[in-house]
Design a protein around this motif. Structure first.
Motif, PDB file in Angstrom:
ATOM      1  N   ASP A  34      -3.564 105.535 -79.246  1.00 32.71           N
ATOM      2  CA  ASP A  34      -3.905 106.786 -78.562  1.00 32.71           C
ATOM      3  C   ASP A  34      -4.745 107.689 -79.462  1.00 32.71           C
ATOM      4  N   ASN A  35      -4.343 107.798 -80.724  1.00 35.80           N
ATOM      5  CA  ASN A  35      -5.114 108.607 -81.680  1.00 35.80           C
ATOM      6  C   ASN A  35      -6.541 108.099 -81.788  1.00 35.80           C
ATOM      7  N   MET A  74      -0.294 107.511 -67.867  1.00 32.99           N
ATOM      8  CA  MET A  74      -0.032 106.159 -68.368  1.00 32.99           C
ATOM      9  C   MET A  74       0.461 106.206 -69.814  1.00 32.99           C
ATOM     10  N   GLN A  75      -0.095 107.113 -70.610  1.00 29.97           N
ATOM     11  CA  GLN A  75       0.339 107.236 -72.007  1.00 29.97           C
ATOM     12  C   GLN A  75       1.792 107.676 -72.084  1.00 29.97           C
ATOM     13  N   GLN A  76       2.167 108.631 -71.253  1.00 29.75           N
ATOM     14  CA  GLN A  76       3.548 109.094 -71.251  1.00 29.75           C
ATOM     15  C   GLN A  76       4.491 107.986 -70.804  1.00 29.75           C
ATOM     16  N   LEU A  77       4.080 107.234 -69.782  1.00 29.96           N
ATOM     17  CA  LEU A  77       4.887 106.115 -69.314  1.00 29.96           C
ATOM     18  C   LEU A  77       5.048 105.066 -70.404  1.00 29.96           C
ATOM     19  N   ALA A  78       3.962 104.780 -71.101  1.00 26.18           N
ATOM     20  CA  ALA A  78       4.015 103.760 -72.155  1.00 26.18           C
ATOM     21  C   ALA A  78       4.979 104.158 -73.262  1.00 26.18           C
ATOM     22  N   ALA A 121      -7.162  99.376 -70.212  1.00 23.63           N
ATOM     23  CA  ALA A 121      -8.434  99.500 -69.491  1.00 23.63           C
ATOM     24  C   ALA A 121      -8.571 100.780 -68.687  1.00 23.63           C
ATOM     25  N   MET A 122      -7.439 101.427 -68.338  1.00 24.03           N
ATOM     26  CA  MET A 122      -7.470 102.607 -67.470  1.00 24.03           C
ATOM     27  C   MET A 122      -6.476 103.655 -67.974  1.00 24.03           C
ATOM     28  N   LYS A 123      -6.566 103.970 -69.238  1.00 23.86           N
ATOM     29  CA  LYS A 123      -5.592 104.866 -69.858  1.00 23.86           C
ATOM     30  C   LYS A 123      -5.824 106.314 -69.429  1.00 23.86           C
TER      31      LYS A 123
END
Length: 701
Positions: free
Chosen positions: A196-197, A110-114, A104-106
């Protein structure tokens, strides 16, 4: 759609431990939440807090598992299954918060953490799934389960855990366990990459209109939203349309400029398929092959067979047969719809054949011709707040529950609303978060998830924190948000999932709310039926300017047009479901040409070129990063159940029949995981479901 953070036995975690005690003390994720309802303190949580919390959560969880494994006493249900069921509290809590906000809040952080956290959490889960000493204790209990004196719920919990471990690789040899862990780790990364893509592709495409003539046919609300979007992007004086459905669908439905309709639609259906840095073809091909390998390791011919083995359908053949019974009449109706639309287009002077980007535009003309109804007539009566209050009122009339606005619950975004849900006796059932509007940081679609599941530990109940996320266009200026009919049904649909979350009960986490995947859409889809009932429409469909109730004549048009365009809607859905099953029915690893595979799949079933699958492979988020792999069929499977269930209410003469509602709440929503799902459904309905209500509902019989 219901998105779940799969915890404990299936997700996974980081390997290093947190050595900085001060960080732990100051980390809000690792402290008791001093908030109303112990809701997550979103206003205090920072991205830097997540990794230490995951690390500590895994550390604690590992210690809890070691305590079970090293217990010198003989395995008992209490010291093994109950202890396992209670383990991992901090990890569960952190996972629920992080992965739900990730959708919901990407953002880049946050992407790097994921990318760091998800593979590590997956490895942690695999280590538990494949722990031989832990499995030995579970198996020892399972093998003598009939002599343990367990009640029905405890016995089912034991059996489910045993099956979870077997399906998680507990019976594999060491080499195959290592292979399984490698596969799961790769899949965790690829799933994130796919999502992500897709988000980048969705945000990247815009249709910029700088000539007002090209807006001909569009409703004023759509034009105003496009102007606001352009202004936000620094293009004031122009109009920007996106491939988010609230922007795209009105354009495809009303814009007279056919070339621009084609451009926008192609921008939508080519996402992830543009041979650029965000291309998803190689990603999804790897995922298909890895899942095929995983199924083979576990003794299944295909990944579809592995998935469906624990569903109501049991076998892929049952699914293919079921979809075939719907596909044939649906395709016949869709071809009739196409012929009627082609006749309109030809009469208007079109010399070519219709294409896929023409369907919405000419379907709307056909609806106007057949029923004297167009979508724009309904919109003034579908103000978002009125629809919300309408679905709340339906829940109150069925179950006696009430919604109370809260302003003291921390929010992860200022546009989110929160409500306390109270039962008929005034006791609290939990908190509902409603997140309505599109934003660049939010994944596409709509879904329900939970920041906290219902739990019962030592007799103490902890009520759920349920989140419903939509993607509606935000308000422009002083104008209210007016929903489409599809948006309205989506609101009711996701709220049905939320009710399931609030009503879930169970002494053990493993059975609380657990129903097979092809039944999980029943609670949501059955709620859609009330949205279009005349007496319900009269309750919430009020004109946003005059307050006038939707007139009987318009309600009658909606009722009469209920079967309209159902050939198209059914075919595009079943095409996607068949494509999903075909991807996961491969028996061996292959070098895939993704586009060729998809074309061959659709050609095999005779899909006409004017209809594309609802989701093409490169943006089929449900099956590549949404938990519905070899499971997209479940919406139609559950529709058999929901059409049959609603027929019970209609046949009773009271769509708010409280006796039926109480039985549905008890046997499906609260206790759905207590026994075989069909047994639970029959306890509510008194009989097995029939496919006839579904076929009649869709106008296919």
């Amino acid at each position: 759609m219901k998105k779940s953070v799969i915890l404990l036995l299936s997700v996974t975690a980081l390997v290093t431990s947190c050595k900085d005690g001060a960080k732990q003390v100051n980390n809000p994720l690792m402290q008791k939440f001093e908030t109303p309802f112990q809701a997550p303190p979103f206003d205090k949580i920072k991205p830097a807090d997540y990794k230490p919390a995951f690390e500590e959560g895994m550390k604690q969880h590992k210690a809890e598992i070691e305590a079970i494994v090293n217990n010198p006493e003989e395995p008992t249900f209490e010291n093994t299954i109950v202890a396992l069921d209670k383990a991992g509290e901090l990890l569960n809590q952190t996972s629920s918060i992080f992965f739900n906000l990730y959708e919901a809040m990407k953002n880049d952080e946050m992407q790097q953490l994921a990318m760091e956290i998800s593979p590590a959490v997956t490895a942690h889960g695999d280590e538990i799934n494949m722990n031989p000493k832990l499995f030995a204790r579970i198996k020892a209990l399972y093998d003598k389960r009939e002599t343990l004196g367990l009640d029905a719920l405890a016995l089912r919990t034991l059996e489910l855990y045993y099956n979870d471990f077997v399906r998680g690789g507990a019976n594999l040899n060491d080499a195959d366990k290592a292979k399984m862990m490698q596969i799961n780790g790769e899949l965790a990364k690829l799933s994130l990459q796919y999502g992500d893509n897709l988000l980048k592709e969705t945000n990247a495409f815009t249709l910029v209109v700088d000539n007002e003539k090209d807006l001909a046919g569009l409703p004023e609300t759509s034009i105003a939203a496009a102007a606001a979007e352009a202004k936000d992007r620094g293009m004031e004086g122009k109009w920007v349309f996106t491939v988010q459905k609230p922007s795209m669908i009105p354009f495809l439905t009303y814009a007279q400029n056919r070339d621009l309709r084609e451009k926008l639609y192609k921008g939508y259906y080519m996402r992830g398929n543009n041979d650029n840095a965000n291309d998803n073809k190689a990603v999804l091909a790897k995922m298909v092959n890895l899942r095929t390998e995983k199924a083979k390791l576990l003794g299944f011919d295909t990944y579809a067979a592995y998935v469906v083995d624990v569903n109501m359908a049991k076998t892929p053949k049952a699914i293919y047969d079921f979809m075939g019974r719907v596909w044939e009449p649906a395709l016949k109706v869709a071809k009739q719809e196409l012929a009627e639309m082609q006749a309109i287009a030809t009469k208007e002077g079109m010399t070519s054949k219709l294409e896929s980007w023409d369907w919405w535009y000419y379907a709307e003309k056909l609806r106007k011709q057949k029923y004297d109804l167009d979508e724009s007539e309904m919109a003034p009566y579908l103000k978002l707040e009125n629809v919300r209050d309408g679905m709340f009122a339906v829940a109150n009339k069925l179950y006696g529950i009430t919604m109370h606005k809260r302003t003291d619950i921390p929010l992860y975004h200022p546009q989110v609303e929160t409500y306390e849900v109270k039962d008929v006796d005034g006791t609290s059932l939990g908190i509902l978060y409603l997140d309505y509007y599109t934003r660049a940081s939010k994944s596409a679609g709509a879904w329900m998830t939970e920041f906290r599941h219902y739990t019962k530990v030592n007799g103490q109940e902890e009520m759920p924190l349920v989140s419903v996320v939509y993607n509606f266009s935000p308000a422009v200026g002083d104008a209210p948000v007016l929903l489409s009919w599809d948006d309205t049904e989506t609101m009711f649909h996701e709220f049905g999932h939320a009710l399931h979350g609030f009503f879930t009960r169970g002494d053990y986490q493993r059975i609380a709310g657990t129903i097979p995947h092809d039944m999980v859409e029943l609670p949501s889809q059955v709620m859609e039926n009330w949205a279009s009932e005349p007496e319900v429409l009269k309750m919430y469909a009020k004109h946003y300017q005059t307050g006038e109730t939707m007139p009987d004549a318009l309600i009658q048009k909606i009722q009469e047009s209920g079967h309209f365009n159902q050939g198209f809607a059914t075919v595009e859905y079943v095409a996607a479901a068949l494509l999903d099953m075909d991807w996961y029915s491969n028996t061996e690893v292959k070098d895939f040409d993704v586009n060729a595979f998809e074309k061959a799949s659709m050609d095999k079933y005779g899909l006409i070129k004017e209809i594309l699958p609802r989701y093409r492979s490169t943006y089929f988020s449900h099956i590549f990063d949404g938990g519905y792999s070899a499971g997209y069929y479940v919406y139609l499977w559950a529709e058999v159940l929901d059409a049959d269930a609603f027929q019970a209410f209609k046949s009773s003469g009271d769509i708010y029949n409280k006796e039926l509602a109480a039985k549905f709440r008890k046997y499906v929503l609260s206790e759905g995981g207590y026994a075989d799902p069909m047994q639970q459904y029959i306890k509510f309905r008194g009989q097995e479901p029939s496919e006839d209500p579904l076929l009649h509902k869709r106008g296919l019989k």
